[in-house]
Design a protein around this motif. Structure first.
Motif, mmCIF file in Angstrom:
data_model
loop_
_atom_site.group_PDB
_atom_site.id
_atom_site.type_symbol
_atom_site.label_atom_id
_atom_site.label_comp_id
_atom_site.label_asym_id
_atom_site.label_seq_id
_atom_site.Cartn_x
_atom_site.Cartn_y
_atom_site.Cartn_z
ATOM 1 N N ALA A 90 4.322 -21.653 69.261
ATOM 2 C CA ALA A 90 5.777 -21.745 69.452
ATOM 3 C C ALA A 90 6.521 -21.108 68.286
ATOM 4 N N GLY A 91 5.969 -21.216 67.090
ATOM 5 C CA GLY A 91 6.603 -20.605 65.926
ATOM 6 C C GLY A 91 6.670 -19.087 66.042
ATOM 7 N N TYR A 92 5.602 -18.487 66.532
ATOM 8 C CA TYR A 92 5.618 -17.032 66.715
ATOM 9 C C TYR A 92 6.626 -16.654 67.799
ATOM 10 N N ARG A 93 6.678 -17.464 68.847
ATOM 11 C CA ARG A 93 7.666 -17.235 69.908
ATOM 12 C C ARG A 93 9.079 -17.208 69.342
ATOM 13 N N ASP A 94 9.388 -18.176 68.487
ATOM 14 C CA ASP A 94 10.743 -18.280 67.937
ATOM 15 C C ASP A 94 11.081 -17.070 67.068
ATOM 16 N N ALA A 95 10.136 -16.665 66.222
ATOM 17 C CA ALA A 95 10.388 -15.523 65.338
ATOM 18 C C ALA A 95 10.488 -14.227 66.140
ATOM 19 N N LEU A 96 9.658 -14.103 67.166
ATOM 20 C CA LEU A 96 9.705 -12.906 68.008
ATOM 21 C C LEU A 96 11.024 -12.841 68.768
ATOM 22 N N ASN A 97 11.476 -13.967 69.293
ATOM 23 C CA ASN A 97 12.773 -14.005 69.985
ATOM 24 C C ASN A 97 13.905 -13.595 69.047
ATOM 25 N N GLU A 98 13.831 -14.051 67.811
ATOM 26 C CA GLU A 98 14.860 -13.709 66.830
ATOM 27 C C GLU A 98 14.945 -12.196 66.637
ATOM 28 N N ILE A 99 13.780 -11.542 66.578
ATOM 29 C CA ILE A 99 13.748 -10.091 66.402
ATOM 30 C C ILE A 99 14.228 -9.382 67.665
ATOM 31 N N HIS A 100 13.805 -9.861 68.817
ATOM 32 C CA HIS A 100 14.226 -9.250 70.080
ATOM 33 C C HIS A 100 15.742 -9.314 70.254
ATOM 34 N N LEU A 101 16.318 -10.445 69.899
ATOM 35 C CA LEU A 101 17.738 -10.663 70.178
ATOM 36 C C LEU A 101 18.667 -10.127 69.094
ATOM 37 N N GLY A 102 18.163 -10.003 67.864
ATOM 38 C CA GLY A 102 19.079 -9.629 66.786
ATOM 39 C C GLY A 102 18.523 -8.695 65.747
ATOM 40 N N CYS A 103 17.654 -7.760 66.165
ATOM 41 C CA CYS A 103 17.008 -6.903 65.167
ATOM 42 C C CYS A 103 18.017 -6.070 64.381
ATOM 43 N N GLU A 104 19.154 -5.771 65.001
ATOM 44 C CA GLU A 104 20.145 -4.950 64.289
ATOM 45 C C GLU A 104 20.769 -5.693 63.110
#
Length: 348
Positions: A90-104
């Motif tokens: 779940a931790g990797y999911r959360d960090a990956l979502n953060e990058i997907h949604l706000g990488c800029e």
């Protein structure tokens, strides 16, 4: 202390294979960009599938595994983690979502890196998430007889913060050089991050998250639609060999980045090729699932099984694949070779 200097990327003496790889990737990236604008729904489906594959594969590389059903439930947030292993996932999911949604809004800087690391480890309750290591660590390997030995000694804990600061500044300096190809720079930065090994835990997973972040920021977002981590996991022996070769002599500034760069670019190229396979249809034709299945079989140079077609087109159900193949056989467009699970299909 290790010196971080990427000026060699601007000297024009790069191996021809790397130059050719970047050119091929750029060509496939252009094609993918056109398709993404035209087929939004298909890319949305692919992104959902790739996210599950990325979370599964990046954790599997570290020996963190559970069933496919549980992975999907956790990634899609249909279920809370049931144990420590699932909390790590779940931790990797959360960090990956953060990058997907706000990488800029996320950069390769201390505050963002520590925040992503805290996010990666917080679900599992690790108190050292978001902090650099306080004790020296080593990278071990085990031989065929079960004997352990130290393969690599990363940057000492006392020097870690300064090394990470120098790495960040070297990256920013190279980013400002218009003559440095970002595709060649990114794997150099990731290699140096891995050799510093700045955290007590999660260094491998962080390296893959940061790889995606830097790729997305450079305009190479194929990892959203074809799992970059899965490609690494499928060929992890080659990955670790490239890492070993490029880290040899790292502490004394005598290493070569080229093996790791080549492995990194090859992985990225395979992602783009996988994405390209899923769109192997005549330009301008509406891409229905039926058309994609038909084109996949008709354009393949070798006979394909139903399972192989499902792997190429993960957003298409096995039932749909089977129905289209049956209709194609009946129409005489393709022929069936073999029987049962051994069946393969080829252009008639």
């Amino acid at each position: 202390m290790r010196r971080f200097d990427y000026s060699f990327l601007n000297n024009g003496l790069l191996p021809a294979k790397l130059v050719n790889l970047t050119a091929s990737i750029t060509s496939l990236k252009t094609i993918a960009g056109v398709r993404k604008e035209e087929y939004v729904r298909v890319f949305t489906e692919l992104e959902a599938i790739a996210k599950v594959q990325s979370v599964k594969s990046s954790n599997a590389i570290e020996g963190i595994v559970t069933s496919d059903e549980r992975i999907a439930a956790i990634v899609n947030q249909n279920s809370a983690p049931l144990n420590h292993t699932e909390a790590e996932i779940a931790g990797y999911r959360d960090a990956l979502n953060e990058i997907h949604l706000g990488c800029e809004h996320i950069n390769f800087r201390r505050s963002d890196i520590l925040r992503l690391h805290e996010m990666l480890l917080s679900a599992a309750g690790h108190e050292y998430g978001g902090r650099y290591k306080t004790d020296d660590n080593v990278i071990m390997e085990v031989d065929a007889f079960g004997n352990r030995k130290v393969r690599f000694s990363p940057t000492p804990a006392a020097e870690t913060e300064a090394a990470m600061e120098q790495l960040e500044l070297a990256y920013l300096d190279a980013c400002g050089d218009a003559n440095v190809n970002q595709l060649l720079l990114i794997p150099c930065v990731i290699l140096d991050f891995l050799c510093i090994h700045p955290f007590r835990d999660g260094n491998g997973r962080m390296s893959r998250l940061l790889s995606l972040l830097l790729l997305y920021k450079s305009g190479h977002d194929v990892g959203k639609y074809v799992s970059f981590e899965e490609q690494i996991n499928n060929r992890k022996a080659y990955y670790y060999e490239a890492l070993r070769r490029s880290s040899d002599g790292w502490r004394t500034n005598e290493n070569t980045y080229f093996p790791f760069i080549e492995n990194f670019l090859s992985t990225l190229y395979m992602c783009y090729k996988e994405l390209d396979k899923r769109f192997a249809v005549v330009h301008g034709r509406k891409i229905t699932k039926k058309a994609r299945i038909e084109s996949t079989v008709l354009n393949s140079l070798t006979p394909l099984s139903k399972a192989e077609i499902c792997k190429i087109l993960p957003d298409v159900s096995p039932t749909t694949v089977e129905a289209v193949l049956g209709a194609m056989v009946k129409a005489g467009a393709i022929k069936r070779i073999g029987a049962g699970r051994a069946s393969r299909y080829a252009k008639a």
